[in-house]
Design an enzyme around this catalytic site. Sequence first.
Site, PDB file in Angstrom:
ATOM      1  N   ARG A 151      26.530   6.534 -30.940  1.00 34.29           N
ATOM      2  CA  ARG A 151      27.490   5.662 -30.264  1.00 34.29           C
ATOM      3  C   ARG A 151      28.253   6.443 -29.199  1.00 34.29           C
ATOM      4  NH1 ARG A 151      29.774   1.970 -35.343  1.00 34.29           N
ATOM      5  NH2 ARG A 151      27.675   1.432 -36.123  1.00 34.29           N
ATOM      6  N   ARG A 199      35.179   9.720 -36.016  1.00 41.53           N
ATOM      7  CA  ARG A 199      34.604   9.007 -34.877  1.00 41.53           C
ATOM      8  C   ARG A 199      33.721   9.973 -34.076  1.00 41.53           C
ATOM      9  NH1 ARG A 199      36.349   4.089 -33.060  1.00 41.53           N
ATOM     10  NH2 ARG A 199      38.301   4.309 -34.202  1.00 41.53           N
ATOM     11  N   GLU A 239      38.357   2.790 -42.660  1.00 44.65           N
ATOM     12  CA  GLU A 239      37.135   2.018 -42.875  1.00 44.65           C
ATOM     13  C   GLU A 239      35.963   2.935 -43.199  1.00 44.65           C
ATOM     14  OE1 GLU A 239      33.741  -0.092 -40.213  1.00 44.65           O
ATOM     15  OE2 GLU A 239      35.778  -0.118 -39.394  1.00 44.65           O
ATOM     16  N   SER A 273      31.647  -1.936 -43.237  1.00 47.02           N
ATOM     17  CA  SER A 273      31.985  -3.256 -42.709  1.00 47.02           C
ATOM     18  C   SER A 273      30.815  -4.174 -43.007  1.00 47.02           C
ATOM     19  CB  SER A 273      32.238  -3.182 -41.198  1.00 47.02           C
ATOM     20  OG  SER A 273      32.742  -4.403 -40.708  1.00 47.02           O
ATOM     21  N   ARG A 286      31.722   9.613 -43.370  1.00 51.25           N
ATOM     22  CA  ARG A 286      33.049   9.211 -43.854  1.00 51.25           C
ATOM     23  C   ARG A 286      33.152   9.333 -45.370  1.00 51.25           C
ATOM     24  NH1 ARG A 286      35.627   4.546 -39.910  1.00 51.25           N
ATOM     25  NH2 ARG A 286      35.029   5.556 -37.952  1.00 51.25           N
TER      26      ARG A 286
END
Length: 435
Positions: free
Chosen positions: A264, A279, A351, A354, A392
């Site tokens: 990403r 991130r 988070e 999701s 994560r």
Amino acid sequence: MLDLRSVVQDFDGVERKLARRGEGAVAALRPVREMAARRRELNVAMEGMKKRQSEANARVGQLMRTDKAAGEAARAEARAVSDQVKAAEEELRQVEAAIEKVLLLVPNLPHDSVPDGKDEKDNVVVRTWGEKPKLEFAPRPHWELGEALGILEWPQAAKISGARFTISKGAAARMERALAAFFVDVHVSRGYREVLPPYLVTAETMTGTGQLPKFEEDLFRTQGETPLYLIPTAEVPVTNMHRDEIFEGSDLPISYCAWSPCFRAEAGAAGKDTRGLIRQHQFHKVELVKFARAEESQAELEKMVEDAQEVLRRLGLHHRVVQLCAGDMGFSAVKTYDLEVWLPGQDAYREISSCSSCDDFQARRIRVRYRGEGGKPRLAHTLNGSGVAIGRTVVAILEQWQQADGTVVVPEALRPYMGGLERIVPERFPRGVER
């Protein structure tokens, strides 16, 4: 993509639903109203033209037998009408292409059960699992723990790749590999089928799940005559596996899990989460994807959330389930739950998964259908969720299972995947001198 017929039948109602996402969503749809009106005008006009064309063609045959001059005049009239029909068909084609181009940028409609709200402050905590770890010392964030243990490296990663990359070493690298195997094993035991998809996909594939054209700046792509895109999530290739296919209704639901790297650009994340693993431009994740019958998709979403929670429960990680409000949901989703894991070193929930249902929004783009009642094909519903993000999870284990002496306990469920390792202790990797 929204169904144009449904939009045209209740344009005001669709706008009201989109307004729950924010003014930007409404503005994205607005050009369709005028174009849809022109499309309707052209269809009506073409019906009349084709009727006149048919009548003129019939007169040509009759008149050519009795009055050749009149027959030639009728033939000229028929050709003129035919030219008008062709011009109208071409304009209609252009209008419909323009409508589709706009609809590709319009987000999905929120499910009626989704709470109203503008952003993450309006999300609703549904439930929690476990208790926050009671640490009798000041907890450290994972980037400090990782550096002190010698298992997470950022300067070397920056030297070879730039910002937002990490090198995992020793126990951290082994933990990433172990978590991938552990997650997949758990999900396969719960009915998912494991797949290993390509990591490079076409623009059509990205369009099929909604990444293109809206989120081009968030993607990495190759150069060349036919560029390929690095996947931001395994949802993209796995969902597209069944493009242009029709299932028997009894075949659904179909559930897949896939481990993959994810890439990403994080174009809109300047200055956010610049430290640590939260991130990154590259990370690993196990993705869950489902194809379901329309009447079962919401129940399948609840099951997917449970499946994602299961791996966190087995690792003993305190977390909560949060339902996203309409203004905070992703582009393709009608309903979303986030799993947020507690990070004591940051004194915050973050988070880690999701899970979303998309109804037929993606299936309309990729034309995935199933035979419903009476054998009539109808669009399948697609669902996707993280099961879960691996980097994560490393963060959560380091922070929740850290000890006062700076070591980290390995959760019992993960130990068989790490050769029986029970505790992460400092490791030393040789370093040369920069010259």
